[in-house]
Each structure stands twice: as C-alpha cells, then as structure tokens.
Motif scaffolding. Sequence first.
Motif, PDB file in Angstrom:
ATOM      1  N   ASP A   1     -73.235 -19.777 101.505  1.00 48.50           N
ATOM      2  CA  ASP A   1     -74.148 -19.953 100.478  1.00 48.50           C
ATOM      3  C   ASP A   1     -74.252 -18.558  99.773  1.00 48.50           C
ATOM      4  OD1 ASP A   1     -75.593 -19.276 102.505  1.00 48.50           O
ATOM      5  OD2 ASP A   1     -77.517 -19.857 101.453  1.00 48.50           O
ATOM      6  N   GLU A   2     -74.189 -17.551 100.569  1.00 51.09           N
ATOM      7  CA  GLU A   2     -74.120 -16.170 100.164  1.00 51.09           C
ATOM      8  C   GLU A   2     -72.881 -15.758  99.285  1.00 51.09           C
ATOM      9  OE1 GLU A   2     -76.409 -13.619 100.051  1.00 51.09           O
ATOM     10  OE2 GLU A   2     -78.093 -15.092 101.127  1.00 51.09           O
ATOM     11  N   PRO A   3     -72.972 -15.342  97.947  1.00 52.03           N
ATOM     12  CA  PRO A   3     -71.592 -15.241  97.165  1.00 52.03           C
ATOM     13  C   PRO A   3     -70.851 -13.896  97.873  1.00 52.03           C
ATOM     14  CG  PRO A   3     -73.655 -14.932  95.834  1.00 52.03           C
ATOM     15  CD  PRO A   3     -74.121 -15.464  97.322  1.00 52.03           C
ATOM     16  N   HIS A   4     -71.581 -13.066  98.032  1.00 53.15           N
ATOM     17  CA  HIS A   4     -71.114 -11.824  98.660  1.00 53.15           C
ATOM     18  C   HIS A   4     -70.392 -11.618 100.056  1.00 53.15           C
ATOM     19  CE1 HIS A   4     -74.091  -9.337  96.131  1.00 53.15           C
ATOM     20  NE2 HIS A   4     -73.122  -9.757  95.080  1.00 53.15           N
ATOM     21  N   ILE A   5     -71.023 -12.649 100.945  1.00 55.77           N
ATOM     22  CA  ILE A   5     -70.557 -12.688 102.235  1.00 55.77           C
ATOM     23  C   ILE A   5     -69.125 -13.737 101.907  1.00 55.77           C
ATOM     24  CG2 ILE A   5     -70.978 -13.973 104.442  1.00 55.77           C
ATOM     25  CD1 ILE A   5     -73.748 -12.978 104.223  1.00 55.77           C
ATOM     26  N   ARG A   6     -69.404 -14.735 101.021  1.00 53.44           N
ATOM     27  CA  ARG A   6     -68.237 -15.521 100.778  1.00 53.44           C
ATOM     28  C   ARG A   6     -67.024 -14.836 100.263  1.00 53.44           C
ATOM     29  NH1 ARG A   6     -71.086 -19.377  97.923  1.00 53.44           N
ATOM     30  NH2 ARG A   6     -70.246 -18.451  95.791  1.00 53.44           N
TER      31      ARG A   6
ATOM     32  N   SER B   1     -70.113 -23.664  98.508  1.00 50.60           N
ATOM     33  CA  SER B   1     -71.230 -22.587  98.445  1.00 50.60           C
ATOM     34  C   SER B   1     -72.448 -23.482  99.052  1.00 50.60           C
ATOM     35  CB  SER B   1     -71.812 -22.196  97.048  1.00 50.60           C
ATOM     36  OG  SER B   1     -72.082 -23.367  96.373  1.00 50.60           O
ATOM     37  N   ASP B   2     -72.146 -24.570  99.496  1.00 46.48           N
ATOM     38  CA  ASP B   2     -73.251 -25.346 100.376  1.00 46.48           C
ATOM     39  C   ASP B   2     -72.774 -26.414 101.460  1.00 46.48           C
ATOM     40  OD1 ASP B   2     -73.415 -27.927  99.268  1.00 46.48           O
ATOM     41  OD2 ASP B   2     -73.491 -26.792  97.519  1.00 46.48           O
TER      42      ASP B   2
ATOM     43  N   GLY C   1     -76.713 -21.116 108.242  1.00 42.85           N
ATOM     44  CA  GLY C   1     -78.242 -21.502 107.249  1.00 42.85           C
ATOM     45  C   GLY C   1     -77.626 -21.754 105.835  1.00 42.85           C
ATOM     46  N   MET C   2     -77.640 -22.989 105.468  1.00 44.37           N
ATOM     47  CA  MET C   2     -77.032 -23.245 103.903  1.00 44.37           C
ATOM     48  C   MET C   2     -77.564 -24.470 103.410  1.00 44.37           C
ATOM     49  SD  MET C   2     -72.934 -23.393 104.267  1.00 44.37           S
ATOM     50  CE  MET C   2     -72.603 -24.449 105.505  1.00 44.37           C
ATOM     51  N   PRO C   3     -77.785 -24.588 102.175  1.00 47.39           N
ATOM     52  CA  PRO C   3     -78.539 -25.578 101.436  1.00 47.39           C
ATOM     53  C   PRO C   3     -77.699 -26.827 101.842  1.00 47.39           C
ATOM     54  CG  PRO C   3     -78.276 -23.691 100.131  1.00 47.39           C
ATOM     55  CD  PRO C   3     -77.538 -23.709 101.194  1.00 47.39           C
ATOM     56  N   GLY C   4     -78.286 -28.172 101.678  1.00 51.81           N
ATOM     57  CA  GLY C   4     -77.832 -29.423 101.791  1.00 51.81           C
ATOM     58  C   GLY C   4     -77.588 -29.813 103.105  1.00 51.81           C
TER      59      GLY C   4
ATOM     60  N   ALA D   1     -75.935 -15.482 111.060  1.00 48.85           N
ATOM     61  CA  ALA D   1     -76.950 -14.445 111.182  1.00 48.85           C
ATOM     62  C   ALA D   1     -77.585 -14.828 112.437  1.00 48.85           C
ATOM     63  CB  ALA D   1     -77.516 -14.123 109.887  1.00 48.85           C
ATOM     64  N   PHE D   2     -77.838 -15.857 112.825  1.00 46.27           N
ATOM     65  CA  PHE D   2     -78.806 -16.117 113.868  1.00 46.27           C
ATOM     66  C   PHE D   2     -77.749 -15.568 115.296  1.00 46.27           C
ATOM     67  CE2 PHE D   2     -80.576 -18.947 110.828  1.00 46.27           C
ATOM     68  CZ  PHE D   2     -81.701 -18.439 110.843  1.00 46.27           C
TER      69      PHE D   2
ATOM     70  N   ARG E   1     -79.792  -9.426 108.341  1.00 45.31           N
ATOM     71  CA  ARG E   1     -78.283  -9.371 108.693  1.00 45.31           C
ATOM     72  C   ARG E   1     -77.549 -10.005 107.462  1.00 45.31           C
ATOM     73  NH1 ARG E   1     -76.858 -10.290 114.405  1.00 45.31           N
ATOM     74  NH2 ARG E   1     -78.745  -9.989 115.675  1.00 45.31           N
TER      75      ARG E   1
ATOM     76  N   ASP F   1     -84.474 -25.160  98.617  1.00 42.87           N
ATOM     77  CA  ASP F   1     -83.100 -25.337  99.327  1.00 42.87           C
ATOM     78  C   ASP F   1     -82.212 -25.502  98.319  1.00 42.87           C
ATOM     79  OD1 ASP F   1     -81.808 -25.264 101.326  1.00 42.87           O
ATOM     80  OD2 ASP F   1     -82.246 -26.978 102.426  1.00 42.87           O
TER      81      ASP F   1
END
Lengths: 127, 786
Positions: free
Chosen positions: A15-20, A38-39, A60-63, A89-90, B418, B709
């Motif tokens: 869901d993070e555009p930069h990481i994607r 993105s989710d 950690g993503m929406p949906g 990230a966990f 992170r 969300d």
Amino acid sequence: MNEDEKKPTVLICDDEPHIRESIRYAVNKAGFDYLLASDGTTGYAMACENQPDMVILDVGMPGMTGYEVCEKLRGLPEMRDVKILILTAFGQEKDKQQAFNVGANDFLTKPFSPRILKEKILDLLDK
Amino acid sequence: MQVALVFLVLMLFSVPFYVIHEAQQELEYIFKTSEHEITVISQNIAVNSIDHIVTRDYTSLDKLLIRSARFPGVIDIQVTKPDGAIISDIVVKDGKNTDATTRYNIANIHVPSTIDLKLTSQQDRMDVWAPIESGSHLGWVKIAYSMESVNKHGEDRIWDHLQDGAFLTLILVASLLLFMKKPLNMISTAVQFAGRLDEKTGEQLTVPRQSTEIEQLFNVLNKVSLSLSDQDIVIHKVLKELETQKHALDEHSIVSIWDTDGVITYANNKLTQLTGYSQHELCGKKCFMLNHHCNENPSNAPSSDDIWSTISSGDIWHGEMHFKMKQGGDAWLNTTIIPFIDESGHPYEYVNIQTDITEQKNAEKQLEEKNKSLKELTDNLEVKVIQRTAELESANQQLQHLNSMKSEFVSVVSHELRTPLTSIKSFAEILEDDIEEIDLDTQRHYLSIINEETDRLGRLINDVLDLQKMDAGKTNWNDEKTDLAQMAMTLIELFSKSYEDKGLNLSLDMPEEQFIANVDADKIQQLTTNLLSNALKFTAQGGVTLALKTSHYRPQVLVLKNNADAMLPILKAQNFNLISVDKLHELLNLLENTPYLSELLIIDLSHSHISIEDAVEDIRKKNTNVPVLIITSEDVVVQPESLLKHQPALCIGVSEVDSKLPAAINEMTTLPLNSSIIIPTVEVSVTDTGIGIPRDELQKVFARFHQVDSSETRETGGSGLGLAICRDIVEHYHGKIWVESTPQKGSRFAYILPLDTSHETEGSNLITESASFAEQQNSHIVSSHK
C-alpha cells in the motif's frame, strides 16, 4: 536467462507507493514482468486472475493483510506452487514464523536492500 | 317392731280426733235434753194452769210458775191470754226466781199465729210456746230458757274429754318412748360413731341383733370406717410423696403460684433469694411485677399479654422470662407456667416453675456478639478481599493494557519508522548501484522520494516525541490570552496557497469579534493546522471551511430510562444536556451516529431482562471510552467483575439512586454537578467535502497510529498520530474534540475550548480575576475521560 523464454510475472502488493516503486525496480532489475496492487483485496483478485509466478506481499495493508492473502492463495489448488515472499516492517521472530505458517516461501524485513530482494526473487524462481 | 311402732304412732295421732268427736256428741245430747225438758215443763204448766185461768186464781198460777221457774236455765216464764195479754210473768234474776208476777202489766206480747207447740232457738236463749187449751184456746205459756247454762255444761264436758285425751296421749307417748328407747340409743351410738369416722377411721362397732336395719346400718358404718381407713393410708402416702416432690422442686426450681387474677399467692425461697423480694413483698402482688419493662428490655423477651393469653386459655406456657431484681440487675429464667384446671375446664390456679439461666444467657449473648463481630469481620474481610481482588484485577488489567499498549506503540512506531526508512534506503541503494543506468529525471524523482520520506520520518519522530512529552507531562504549555479569530485568519492565509494549488476553496466563517482563550497559541495553531492539513489531504474537490463561533457548552448525558424515575429529577437538576430514550437499541443507535457527543451514559436496567454484561458489551462496540453508569434492581455491595473489562463503568442499585447517583457521576467523570453556570466556549470547526469517514471508524480516528483503512489514506502518508495529538491538546484545556462525517460527502472536525471572559472585566485586576475565572471554568469544563 534465455531471451526466448516467457518472462516470469511477479505480483507486487504493497500500500506504500514509494515502497511499491522500489520493489518494482528490483523485479524489473531481475528481468521479470510485474503487476502492481495497492491493497490486499486487489492483490488477491489480481493473483487469482493473472496466475503470477511469484507474489510479493506487504503485511500491513488495507482490505486484507499480507498473511490473509497468502493463506487464501495457498487454499487455492492452482496457487499451491506460486512463490510467495512476504515483506514486512514488523521484523520480529514471531512475524517471520507467522509468515511461514501461512505458507510463505520467504520473508524479508523492511527496510530491505533492493539488491538482496532481487537475489531472493531470482532464488525463489530458481533462475 | 315396726308394726308396733306404727300402731303406737297411729294411736297417738288418733287421740285428739277421738276426744273432739266425743265432746261434740256430748254437746249435742245436752242440747237435745234441755230442749225436751223445757218442752215438758211448758206443757206441764199449760195443763196445770187451765184451772187457775178458768178460776182466775192467779195467785196459784203465780206459785205454779215460780215452782217451774226453779228449773235451771229458765230465765222467764210468761202466761198470756190468747191475744198475748200477760196474765203472769216470772222473771229469774241471778238464778233465783224471786220476782214476782206481772199480771198487772197491760202490755200484750206477740204470740205465735198458729196454736201449736213452738220452739225458737237463738244464740244465747231458747223460747218455747205451749198453747193452753181446755176445749177452747185459753192462752199461751211462754218459757225463755238461757243457753248459757247449756253451753257451760257442754264446755265442761268437752274439758273433761280433753283431759281424758291428754292423759291417754301421755300414756301413749310414754309407751312410745319406752318402746323406742333401745333403738334410739343404738342410732345415737351409730351417729356418734359416724361423727368420729374422720378421726378414728378403721374402728368397728359391735353389731346388735336387735333389728335388721340397725344391723345393716352398723355393718355399713363398719365398712365405711374400714374403707376410709384404707383411703386415709393412700392419701397419707400421696401427701408424703407430694411433700417430698414439692421439697425437691423447691430445692431445684424457682416456684410461684398465681391465682386467676394473676396475683402471686405463693413464692418459694429460691424466688425470694433470686429477686431480693421477701415473700411478704411478692405475695398479693401482680405476677408480672418482676418482668423487665425498661428500655433495655431485649426484643426477644415475651410480652406479659402473650403469656397471660396462653395460660388463661388453659394452655401450658414455655419460654424465657426476663426479670428485674429488687437491688437492680436482671435475670433470665427458663419458665414453664402450668394452669390447674377445674371441673368446668377453667384454670383456677397457675403454677410457675422457673430455672435461672442468666449465666447461660449471658454466655449465649457473648457468643452471639462474638459470632456477630466475627461474621462482620469475615464479611468485611470478604468484601475487602473481593474489593481488593477486583482492584488488583482492574489494576492488573490496566497494567496489562498499558503494557500491551506500550508494546503495540513500540511495534507501531517501529513499523511506522521502518516504512519511510525502507523507501529512503531502497532508493539510496538503487541510486548508488545503478546511477549510471538511470536517467536524470528518474534520479531526481528517486531523490525527491528520499527527501519526502526523510521529512515524513522527521515529522513522525517529532509527533512521537510530542506525544511522549504529553504522556510524561513534560510538555511546555505557554498559556497566554490568545485571540483565536486572529489565529484563524493567519491560518487561512498560510493554507490558501496549498488549497489553491489543489483547486480547492478555503473559506473562513466567523463573526467579527474576538475569541480570547487562555491557551498555548502554538499548540492550538498546531491543532488547527492538523485539521486543515487533513481536510486538504482528503478533499479532492469542493472546499473546506474553517468556522469559529461561541457556544454554551452543556455536557450531554444519554439516559436509558426504565423504572428508576428517581434519577430523572436528580439529573434534570444538573446543567446537563439530557437526552433520554426508552429502549437500549435507540441508545445504541444514537451512540453509533454520534459516538463522541455523549459525556456519560446512564442505563437503567432495574427490573429489565437485559443483562448488564450484554448491555455494556453492546455499548462498548459503539464507544470504547464513554463512562457507563448502570442502575440495577439490587443494591450493589461489590461491583460486578464483568464490568472490569468495560471500564469506566459503575453499578448502583435502584434504591440507592438518591444517595449514590451524584457521587457515582462524580467518581466516573468530571461533569460539573449542581452547577447553574453555563460555561462560554468557542467552537472551532473544519468542514470539508472530502472522502468522509466510515461510521465504524468515527470513534477510532483520534486513536494513536490509527489511519482509516484505505489505500487512499496511505497515499497521503500521514503518521497516524496527528489527531491523537489534537485530542491530547484539547483535553489538556478540558475541551472536547469530535468528528461528524458522511462517507463520500465530507467530514466536520470540531473542538471546543473554554473562553477567557476575564478580559471583559476591568484592567487593573485582570490577571487575578482571569486566573480565578479560568480555574472556575476549568472545574466545569469536561473531559470525556477522567
């Protein structure tokens, strides 16, 4: 890599555009095709529809979370052999364990190195 | 013997009758004889007088008459002519016919009409008329005869007879006495014997052979004597036994005897020893004189009326009586009162047998008191243990919650740190490895990502530090009088460019006045900036309005009313914005629609089928933080354990509403009670026409690291801490922040802060008054969390 072979497809789900974007860069660098979601819900639908060779899932993503998507995909017969890499990230041991429990092939903690990610993708796809 | 006795008695009774009868016969005979003699005399005179009348020899006639007059009883002899003219008349005086002729008397006497012998009888005399006839009627002879002599004669005869009768009676009585002497002696002996039977039972009489009856009488008396002797022995024995038993009873028990009026007729030594009253003082007094009637009389002592009612109806009464002593002090007596019943079934006496159980009673009392205090101790201990356990559990839960929050916070912070780090590291490495392969624009793009994510990282670190400072109470609050209107205008100016760039309209809606609040201007600006930034982020088209207005804040209390009518007047007396509903689902709907608007929920579940746990669980699904006060049917000694996980929540009993409701509200909230002051506040709101917030997310938006969300929000790259910081700032000033939203239509974030009205007062005392007023306000402004 044989040029005539059809390039494997990797579904990137974060869901993070930069990481994607950074994952996309690594996949591209490895020489594979990619799909972007993105989710979790979209990612699962795209995986079912496109039958990619590999799925890279953020947790950690929406949906749906990456774990949920992974578990659902593993429930589908046609998805039993797809390679799944979970990125999160966990970064605790329990998170890693959970990733394997839901059927992931590999696990990578954020922040990750695109270099290492590329190697992992190649390893998993046995290239 | 009996025949002889009867004969003698009959004889005795017949003597008077015989005497009377004989006397009557005699009297009748004398009378007849006298009649006859007088008749003969008169006829004799009539015959002998013929010649004298014919010859008129009256002298001879007189002599004849005088001779005849000598007959006893004759009182008068008269010779008359046929017409009644007296020829000769001889009157007897004092029994002697001395007197004379009355031939010269010319007066005629009345003569009988017919010429026959005639006799007339009166009470005291008898008259005989004899006609004198010699061929012709010559006249009459009349003789008057006195009955006195006849009667006297008769009386004499009767007297003679009575004397005879009396003599006869005397003889008969003497005979009877003589005859009865022996039997009477025997009867007398028997009577004397019978009279002595009560003293000399068992003695025997010699039975005479005189008469069967007397023999039988003597035998019967002998038997009675023997029987009485036997009974006497038995009675003696029984009396002895009774005496022994009475002695034993007197030695063992306290005994008194009462008559039917309840008067003491007997009191034994034990009773006098125990009570200190003498026999003399007790006897003749009412039986309940000893009963304890003072105020300290224990409620379990029986009433005199109850006891009397039982025994006077003939029943035995058992129980414990409480006596007061003459010299003070008291005693408890185990008591049995036995009514003695007469033949008619009514009590004629009551025997009261008692045993002194004072020591036992005192021991029982001490034991009871010890038990009571032990029970109180146990109960208190139990309650304390339960309370302490509950407190510990609650503390433990809170600790666990805090711990888990801390872990979660660390985990979330780590995750959030992170994420930008990943972008920074990834693109730095990409640029490092492949800088020659990447075109310049892409390089710039990657560098801008690194820059952007570094900023994000910086903001995140600042937010985390801000929150940590607030949590630790280390934030510097530089409060000063701040005009929020001025601040709003500054912000509009600051944001106008960004909004313009996005094609959005930013407007300011407020009256032309100052909104002075005693606050840290930077913090309030940070808060409002946050809201305007969010609105900008989540609004694609349309516009955003920043509005300020004064409001008069009244805490909203949501009430589910059921039976506890008593609570409504108490709540109405407060300065609450009271919203009451009848059904739990209505309350839940209100909560769902406006989760942040209510400061307190009061749920009356008394006499309701809804369980406390279910109701609170449903409420917590809608709002996790609002204090919930539950009214239950029963009084609440210990708070239900099930409420621990739903805190803040409290239970009170429906009967405790009057006494406990205000205290419970006070305990759970900072709501101002008994306040008539309406606090002036400023309400600042930011209304957008953005994506809105789903209803179930409304109450979570102010939580730390919460982001609605959706991928769209992720695109905006917030830290998830902004609104949490906003909430902390508002709550620091005892204000209130909330959101109202409709998905896809927009949201309205609003907060209220207390206004400082001290600037309206006179200048010289501004600071002091301002401070005191601020304190007053602060004490009335409410936080939804204590």
